[in-house]
Design a protein around this motif. Structure first.
Motif, PDB file in Angstrom:
ATOM      1  N   GLU A   2       0.832  -1.197   0.000  1.00  0.00           N
ATOM      2  CA  GLU A   2       0.000   0.000   0.000  1.00  0.00           C
ATOM      3  C   GLU A   2       0.868   1.248   0.000  1.00  0.00           C
ATOM      4  O   GLU A   2       1.988   1.254   0.511  1.00  0.00           O
ATOM      5  CB  GLU A   2      -0.943   0.009   1.204  1.00  0.00           C
ATOM      6  N   GLU A  40      -2.897   5.343   0.876  1.00  0.00           N
ATOM      7  CA  GLU A  40      -3.736   4.208   1.268  1.00  0.00           C
ATOM      8  C   GLU A  40      -3.593   3.906   2.752  1.00  0.00           C
ATOM      9  O   GLU A  40      -4.571   3.582   3.414  1.00  0.00           O
ATOM     10  CB  GLU A  40      -3.380   2.975   0.430  1.00  0.00           C
ATOM     11  N   ALA A  41      -2.383   4.017   3.275  1.00  0.00           N
ATOM     12  CA  ALA A  41      -2.157   3.773   4.700  1.00  0.00           C
ATOM     13  C   ALA A  41      -2.869   4.821   5.549  1.00  0.00           C
ATOM     14  O   ALA A  41      -3.465   4.499   6.588  1.00  0.00           O
ATOM     15  CB  ALA A  41      -0.667   3.763   5.009  1.00  0.00           C
ATOM     16  N   LYS A  91      -5.558   6.547   4.631  1.00  0.00           N
ATOM     17  CA  LYS A  91      -6.998   6.284   4.503  1.00  0.00           C
ATOM     18  C   LYS A  91      -7.404   5.116   5.400  1.00  0.00           C
ATOM     19  O   LYS A  91      -8.459   5.144   6.034  1.00  0.00           O
ATOM     20  CB  LYS A  91      -7.346   5.981   3.047  1.00  0.00           C
ATOM     21  N   LYS A  92      -6.556   4.107   5.466  1.00  0.00           N
ATOM     22  CA  LYS A  92      -6.826   2.940   6.304  1.00  0.00           C
ATOM     23  C   LYS A  92      -6.916   3.328   7.782  1.00  0.00           C
ATOM     24  O   LYS A  92      -7.799   2.860   8.503  1.00  0.00           O
ATOM     25  CB  LYS A  92      -5.722   1.897   6.087  1.00  0.00           C
ATOM     26  N   GLU A  93      -6.031   4.197   8.223  1.00  0.00           N
ATOM     27  CA  GLU A  93      -6.057   4.672   9.611  1.00  0.00           C
ATOM     28  C   GLU A  93      -7.318   5.476   9.899  1.00  0.00           C
ATOM     29  O   GLU A  93      -7.915   5.344  10.968  1.00  0.00           O
ATOM     30  CB  GLU A  93      -4.812   5.505   9.922  1.00  0.00           C
ATOM     31  N   LYS A 152     -10.170   3.107  10.193  1.00  0.00           N
ATOM     32  CA  LYS A 152     -10.061   2.374  11.455  1.00  0.00           C
ATOM     33  C   LYS A 152     -10.651   3.196  12.600  1.00  0.00           C
ATOM     34  O   LYS A 152     -11.390   2.684  13.420  1.00  0.00           O
ATOM     35  CB  LYS A 152      -8.591   2.044  11.724  1.00  0.00           C
ATOM     36  N   SER A 169     -10.956  -4.060   7.500  1.00  0.00           N
ATOM     37  CA  SER A 169     -10.069  -4.712   6.542  1.00  0.00           C
ATOM     38  C   SER A 169     -10.021  -3.946   5.227  1.00  0.00           C
ATOM     39  O   SER A 169     -10.996  -3.315   4.831  1.00  0.00           O
ATOM     40  CB  SER A 169     -10.561  -6.130   6.277  1.00  0.00           C
ATOM     41  N   ASP A 170      -8.894  -4.045   4.558  1.00  0.00           N
ATOM     42  CA  ASP A 170      -8.784  -3.462   3.227  1.00  0.00           C
ATOM     43  C   ASP A 170      -8.799  -4.541   2.147  1.00  0.00           C
ATOM     44  O   ASP A 170      -8.775  -4.242   0.977  1.00  0.00           O
ATOM     45  CB  ASP A 170      -7.506  -2.629   3.108  1.00  0.00           C
ATOM     46  N   LYS A 173     -13.228  -9.474   9.998  1.00  0.00           N
ATOM     47  CA  LYS A 173     -12.746  -8.331   9.215  1.00  0.00           C
ATOM     48  C   LYS A 173     -13.950  -7.665   8.556  1.00  0.00           C
ATOM     49  O   LYS A 173     -14.735  -8.315   7.879  1.00  0.00           O
ATOM     50  CB  LYS A 173     -11.754  -8.793   8.158  1.00  0.00           C
ATOM     51  N   ASN A 213     -15.695  -4.856   6.002  1.00  0.00           N
ATOM     52  CA  ASN A 213     -15.494  -4.091   4.774  1.00  0.00           C
ATOM     53  C   ASN A 213     -16.088  -2.701   4.982  1.00  0.00           C
ATOM     54  O   ASN A 213     -17.303  -2.535   5.016  1.00  0.00           O
ATOM     55  CB  ASN A 213     -16.171  -4.801   3.600  1.00  0.00           C
ATOM     56  N   SER A 214     -15.254  -1.708   5.128  1.00  0.00           N
ATOM     57  CA  SER A 214     -15.710  -0.354   5.432  1.00  0.00           C
ATOM     58  C   SER A 214     -16.437   0.317   4.270  1.00  0.00           C
ATOM     59  O   SER A 214     -17.141   1.306   4.471  1.00  0.00           O
ATOM     60  CB  SER A 214     -14.524   0.510   5.856  1.00  0.00           C
TER      61      SER A 214
END
Length: 132
Positions: free
Chosen positions: A21, A25-26, A28-30, A33, A57-58, A103, A105-106
């Protein structure tokens, strides 16, 4: 077989899958979360000891959520096969069928609606505790 042409093979049904990633992307993931933290707590409370933890989860794309096994436990399919054995050893099943990780899926509309409802319920719960 654990390796093919210099590439390590990893089970997608287990927890150790890491995807490459970028920085964006990292980040956005945070953010996701943090956004889904309330829903993760609510789902964990509802499921109790049936799951070890609930995380965003991504890697889940189509379905709202999935269950994955720890790195060293049996996958769900292997667990099903072992339970179907006529001469199975129940002692091994206890430590090999570890608790699963859920996990979420957001980007799934179902999970987004559940997040909104969980956040609203948490706000109501906090208001009740403050008033009473």
């Amino acid at each position: 077989m654990t390796e093919f042409e210099g590439k390590k093979l990893v089970s997608a049904a287990k927890e150790g899958l890491k995807l490459d990633e970028s920085e964006d992307e990292a980040k956005k993931k945070e953010e996701l979360k943090e956004k889904f933290e309330g829903l993760c707590k609510v789902v964990k409370d509802v499921l109790g000891d049936r799951v070890e933890k609930v995380v965003v989860s991504d890697r889940v794309v189509d379905s709202p959520c999935c269950l994955v096994t720890g790195d060293y436990g049996w996958t769900a399919n292997m667990e099903r096969i072992m339970k179907a054995q006529a001469l199975r050893d129940n002692r091994a099943a206890g430590y090999m069928s570890r608790k699963k990780t859920m996990k979420i899926n957001s980007e799934n509309p179902i999970m987004e609606e559940l997040r909104k409802r969980a956040d609203a319920d948490l706000v109501l719960l906090l208001c009740r505790k403050t008033i009473f």
